[in-house]
Design a protein around this motif. Structure first.
Motif, PDB file in Angstrom:
ATOM      1  N   VAL A 127      36.681 -39.425  30.294  1.00 58.27           N
ATOM      2  CA  VAL A 127      35.695 -38.587  29.606  1.00 58.27           C
ATOM      3  C   VAL A 127      35.841 -37.128  30.034  1.00 58.27           C
ATOM      4  O   VAL A 127      35.721 -36.206  29.214  1.00 58.27           O
ATOM      5  CB  VAL A 127      34.271 -39.107  29.881  1.00 58.27           C
ATOM      6  N   VAL A 160      35.853 -49.273  37.199  1.00 59.49           N
ATOM      7  CA  VAL A 160      35.722 -49.021  35.760  1.00 59.49           C
ATOM      8  C   VAL A 160      34.951 -47.728  35.508  1.00 59.49           C
ATOM      9  O   VAL A 160      35.335 -46.909  34.657  1.00 59.49           O
ATOM     10  CB  VAL A 160      35.035 -50.217  35.075  1.00 59.49           C
ATOM     11  N   THR A 212      36.437 -44.410  33.746  1.00 63.70           N
ATOM     12  CA  THR A 212      35.761 -43.910  32.546  1.00 63.70           C
ATOM     13  C   THR A 212      35.377 -42.443  32.698  1.00 63.70           C
ATOM     14  O   THR A 212      35.563 -41.637  31.773  1.00 63.70           O
ATOM     15  CB  THR A 212      34.511 -44.756  32.263  1.00 63.70           C
ATOM     16  N   CYS A 213      34.854 -42.091  33.853  1.00 62.65           N
ATOM     17  CA  CYS A 213      34.498 -40.682  34.101  1.00 62.65           C
ATOM     18  C   CYS A 213      35.730 -39.787  34.044  1.00 62.65           C
ATOM     19  O   CYS A 213      35.670 -38.658  33.534  1.00 62.65           O
ATOM     20  CB  CYS A 213      33.810 -40.552  35.456  1.00 62.65           C
ATOM     21  N   SER A 267      43.894 -44.891  27.497  1.00 59.51           N
ATOM     22  CA  SER A 267      42.852 -45.735  28.086  1.00 59.51           C
ATOM     23  C   SER A 267      43.194 -47.216  27.947  1.00 59.51           C
ATOM     24  O   SER A 267      42.965 -48.003  28.877  1.00 59.51           O
ATOM     25  CB  SER A 267      41.506 -45.441  27.418  1.00 59.51           C
TER      26      SER A 267
END
Length: 241
Positions: free
Chosen positions: A58, A50, A54-55, A134
């Motif tokens: 972003v 996760v 997420t990185c 996402s």
């Protein structure tokens, strides 16, 4: 160059993520490919997945904010053409010639004046596109875990009946089961992540996100629906014996 270095670092992270399961099974001397749910390693692996995803999202968001992608203006040009040509039905040929001349003048004016801010995607559209991606990315991971667990319980669990074991092997090697496995091979979250990595490598990130937002979610939902039907069919067949 920085983009390619980032891709290599993230791919090395994916390699280590795949290696930890191999090391764990080797330490417990288990050669079967089986997920051991419920222990601390399983949850740590999920948390790191996760965080890694997420990185990645972003990073794409910050990149698009720094270098906003160009907006597609093809549909606007076509809409302008159709609107102008519908105004006059008597002299269509003359109107079309005027439209072509006006479009040429507009293109020349844009080339001389440079690219203005209206040709770039807005931050709102960028956030919406990445949010949709996402959601699809998260759904692919969630349903992948669900379907793998269901197939393991039905086809990879030990049954002390030779007849049901033979039935398990028959279902496992059936063309429909193989088709389901191949569909999830290309639609799982890890593969969607790899597709994004390749798009970043070749500097086609925005085009990839736009395309996958249009067709990816539909393909995923259809695959989930067909897989659930297949699992229910397997469960009903095994319960008959």
């Amino acid at each position: 160059l920085q983009r390619r270095i980032g891709v290599l670092i993230f791919e090395f992270r994916n390699f280590l993520d795949c290696l930890d399961g191999v090391v764990f099974r080797a330490r417990i001397k288990n050669l079967r490919y089986k997920s051991y749910r419920g222990n601390s390693g399983y949850y740590i692996d999920g948390i790191t997945d996760v965080l890694g995803g997420t990185c990645l999202i972003v990073g794409c968001l910050l990149h698009f904010f720094k270098q906003r992608p160009l907006r597609s203006i093809t549909h606007k040009t076509n809409q302008t053409l159709s609107t102008r040509m519908s105004r006059s039905s008597d002299n269509e040929s003359e109107e079309a010639d005027l439209i072509i001349l006006n479009l040429d003048d507009e293109q020349k004016q844009q080339s001389t004046n440079g690219i203005n801010s209206n040709t770039f995607e807005t931050k709102t559209r960028i956030i919406i596109a990445l949010s949709l991606f996402s959601v699809q990315y998260a759904l692919a991971g969630m349903f992948w875990n669900r379907e793998v667990e269901a197939y393991e319980d039905l086809l990879d669990s030990y049954i002390n009946q030779s007849r049901r074991q033979g039935l398990q092997m028959t279902i496992l090697h059936s063309p429909l089961t193989i088709l389901m496995f191949y569909l999830w091979r290309y639609l799982s979250a890890i593969n969607v992540q790899d597709y994004l990595i390749f798009a970043i490598l070749f500097d086609r990130t925005w085009e990839f996100i736009q395309k996958i937002n249009k067709i990816g979610c539909l393909c995923l939902l259809i695959t989930v629906f067909v897989t659930e039907l297949h699992i229910d069919q397997i469960r009903s067949i095994l319960h008959l014996f």
